[in-house]
Write an enzyme that holds these catalytic residues in place. Structure first.
Site, PDB file in Angstrom:
ATOM      1  N   TYR A 140      23.590 -15.509  26.775  1.00 38.32           N
ATOM      2  CA  TYR A 140      23.528 -16.462  25.665  1.00 38.32           C
ATOM      3  C   TYR A 140      22.090 -16.697  25.195  1.00 38.32           C
ATOM      4  CZ  TYR A 140      28.339 -18.278  25.487  1.00 38.32           C
ATOM      5  OH  TYR A 140      29.690 -18.433  25.296  1.00 38.32           O
ATOM      6  N   LYS A 191      29.869  -8.918  37.860  1.00 46.20           N
ATOM      7  CA  LYS A 191      30.278  -7.541  37.550  1.00 46.20           C
ATOM      8  C   LYS A 191      29.240  -6.651  38.232  1.00 46.20           C
ATOM      9  CE  LYS A 191      32.875  -4.528  35.397  1.00 46.20           C
ATOM     10  NZ  LYS A 191      34.286  -4.253  35.727  1.00 46.20           N
ATOM     11  N   ASP A 223      36.688  -8.878  36.059  1.00 46.84           N
ATOM     12  CA  ASP A 223      37.968  -8.353  35.546  1.00 46.84           C
ATOM     13  C   ASP A 223      39.109  -8.693  36.511  1.00 46.84           C
ATOM     14  OD1 ASP A 223      36.705  -6.627  37.339  1.00 46.84           O
ATOM     15  OD2 ASP A 223      37.312  -4.792  36.313  1.00 46.84           O
ATOM     16  N   ASP A 247      32.398 -18.971  30.306  1.00 51.10           N
ATOM     17  CA  ASP A 247      32.980 -19.330  29.009  1.00 51.10           C
ATOM     18  C   ASP A 247      34.400 -18.759  28.920  1.00 51.10           C
ATOM     19  OD1 ASP A 247      33.140 -20.173  26.293  1.00 51.10           O
ATOM     20  OD2 ASP A 247      32.686 -18.120  25.680  1.00 51.10           O
ATOM     21  N   ASP A 251      38.362 -20.821  29.493  1.00 52.52           N
ATOM     22  CA  ASP A 251      39.468 -20.861  28.524  1.00 52.52           C
ATOM     23  C   ASP A 251      40.755 -20.358  29.188  1.00 52.52           C
ATOM     24  OD1 ASP A 251      37.747 -21.710  26.476  1.00 52.52           O
ATOM     25  OD2 ASP A 251      38.765 -20.461  24.991  1.00 52.52           O
TER      26      ASP A 251
HETATM   27  C1  IPM Z   1      32.298 -23.554  25.069  1.00 50.38           C
HETATM   28  C2  IPM Z   1      32.260 -22.986  23.672  1.00 50.38           C
HETATM   29  C3  IPM Z   1      30.814 -22.703  23.296  1.00 50.38           C
HETATM   30  C4  IPM Z   1      30.280 -21.659  24.243  1.00 50.38           C
HETATM   31  C5  IPM Z   1      30.595 -22.282  21.830  1.00 50.38           C
HETATM   32  C6  IPM Z   1      31.201 -23.262  20.869  1.00 50.38           C
HETATM   33  C7  IPM Z   1      29.133 -22.082  21.531  1.00 50.38           C
HETATM   34  O1  IPM Z   1      33.067 -21.862  23.588  1.00 50.38           O
HETATM   35  O2  IPM Z   1      31.641 -24.594  25.294  1.00 50.38           O
HETATM   36  O3  IPM Z   1      32.977 -22.986  25.911  1.00 50.38           O
HETATM   37  O4  IPM Z   1      30.447 -20.453  24.000  1.00 50.38           O
HETATM   38  O5  IPM Z   1      29.661 -22.041  25.227  1.00 50.38           O
HETATM   39 MG    MG Z   2      34.225 -21.515  25.311  1.00 51.47          MG
END
Ligand code: IPM
Ligand code: MG
Length: 363
Positions: A140, A191, A223, A247, A251
């Site tokens: 990032y 990885k 993975d 990240d 999710d």
């Molecule tokens: C998160 C989001 C952020 C990230 C984005 C909105 C920049 O997806 O906080 O998980 O990638 O960190």
């Molecule tokens: Mg995110």
């Protein structure tokens, strides 16, 4: 005097952060705790007003506060802006400038919401994990980055994955400390079979683990981890991983927990922290009283625990949230038509949490 910063942001951000702040104000006012909340625009809202996703003033407010409450940023209106001006840049700047390197993303399933998960009940039941995501390094922020013109007329896009041992050590320590208060298992995700940088990650986490003989360390490639998260989510306790892997995996973990609308997060550097739901700004349902405010409310509970030393308040909120779910209140993202459940809006959930807090106080 407690000093808080509030950046509600875009889309559903103001709605969900609004409910979270109401819950907080109720607790503080009830207990006569003195506080001030400084607000500012952030993300797309800030861009519309000031032509920047985050202003110097907003950064100053954040730096001077004990903790920052963050809603959500982004939306289709701002998607075609250059990356430096996009709403997401505000979030990244705040994380980087406040050096909030440790991102805690708990994911647990409430028994009552087991139908909200797209996975089979027996697989998700009992899931309770904590993802510790490195937040101020990795791909990032690595240099060089950008899109460059090549001599032959092509263009070339570059992002760089970089970690120093210091960055890896400090996030690993956080993971081990957290594991000590849980089931004493850390899984480091990398990885390392392909990327040297994450080979260093694996070695460094192993070194740190020597100071935590009471915590069991294991390693997994990302993975495989994304597969195991679906196959046996209960097997995870603490996961420590890089910025981008964290990240993605967080999710994924939200589907195990039923809905992304349930998951809070803390981004920490010592006691200083920023607290936000892990979901985005959901522009499709913004302004319709449909969003689930529980992730934002639970984020405020994390703030009380980690930045303000008010664990009793944090627990009170967490219990109230549990009760509201048990009582059948559901926003659309967690509504499944089960008997005894009621489809309600953002405001009603916030009010129900406050009602529960009141009930408990009066007991
Ligand atoms: C998160 C989001 C952020 C990230 C984005 C909105 C920049 O997806 O906080 O998980 O990638 O960190
Ligand atoms: Mg995110």
């Amino acid at each position: 005097m407690i000093k808080l910063a509030l950046f509600a942001g875009d889309g559903i951000g103001p709605e969900v952060a609004g409910e979270a702040v109401d819950v907080l104000k109720f607790l503080f006012d009830y207990s006569s705790i003195r506080y001030e909340i400084e607000e500012d625009l952030i993300g797309g809202a800030s861009y519309d007003e000031y032509k920047k996703p985050v202003t110097e003033r907003a950064l100053k407010i954040a730096k001077e506060a004990d903790a920052v409450i963050f809603g959500a940023v982004g939306g289709p209106r701002w998607e075609s802006l250059p990356i430096e001006l996009r709403p997401e840049k505000a979030l990244l700047t705040l994380r980087y400038d406040l050096e909030l390197y440790a991102n805690l993303r708990p994911a647990k399933i409430y028994e009552e919401l087991i139908d909200a998960s797209p996975l089979k009940k027996d697989i998700v039941r009992g899931t309770d994990m904590m993802i510790v995501r490195e937040l101020t390094g990795g791909i990032y922020f690595g240099q060089p980055r950008g899109v460059f013109n090549m001599e032959d007329g092509q263009r070339k896009g570059i992002n760089t994955l970089v970690y120093t041992t210091k960055e890896i050590e400090r996030i690993a320590k956080i993971a081990f400390e957290i594991a000590r208060k849980r089931r004493k298992k850390v899984l480091s995700v990398d990885k390392a079979n392909v990327l040297e940088c994450t080979e260093l990650w694996r070695q460094t986490v192993s070194e740190v683990s020597k100071s935590y003989p009471d915590v069991e360390l294991s390693n997994m490639y990302v993975d495989n981890c994304s597969m195991q998260l679906i196959k046996q989510p209960k097997s995870f306790d603490v996961i420590v991983t890089t910025n981008m892997f964290g990240d993605i995996l967080s999710d994924e973990s939200s589907m195990v927990a039923g809905s992304i609308g349930m998951l809070p997060s803390a981004s920490l550097n010592g006691k200083k922290g920023m607290y936000e739901p892990i979901h985005g700004s959901a522009p499709d349902i913004a302004g319709q009283n449909k969003a689930n405010p529980l992730a934002a409310i639970l984020s405020v509970a994390m703030m009380l625990r980690f930045s303000l030393d008010m664990d009793n308040f944090a627990q009170a909120i967490e219990k109230a949230v549990e009760k509201v779910i048990q009582n059948g209140f559901r926003t659309a993202d967690i509504y499944s038509n089960a008997s005894g459940t009621k489809l309600v809006g953002t405001k009603e959930i916030g009010e129900a949490v406050i009602e529960e807090l009141k009930n408990n106080k009066n007991k």
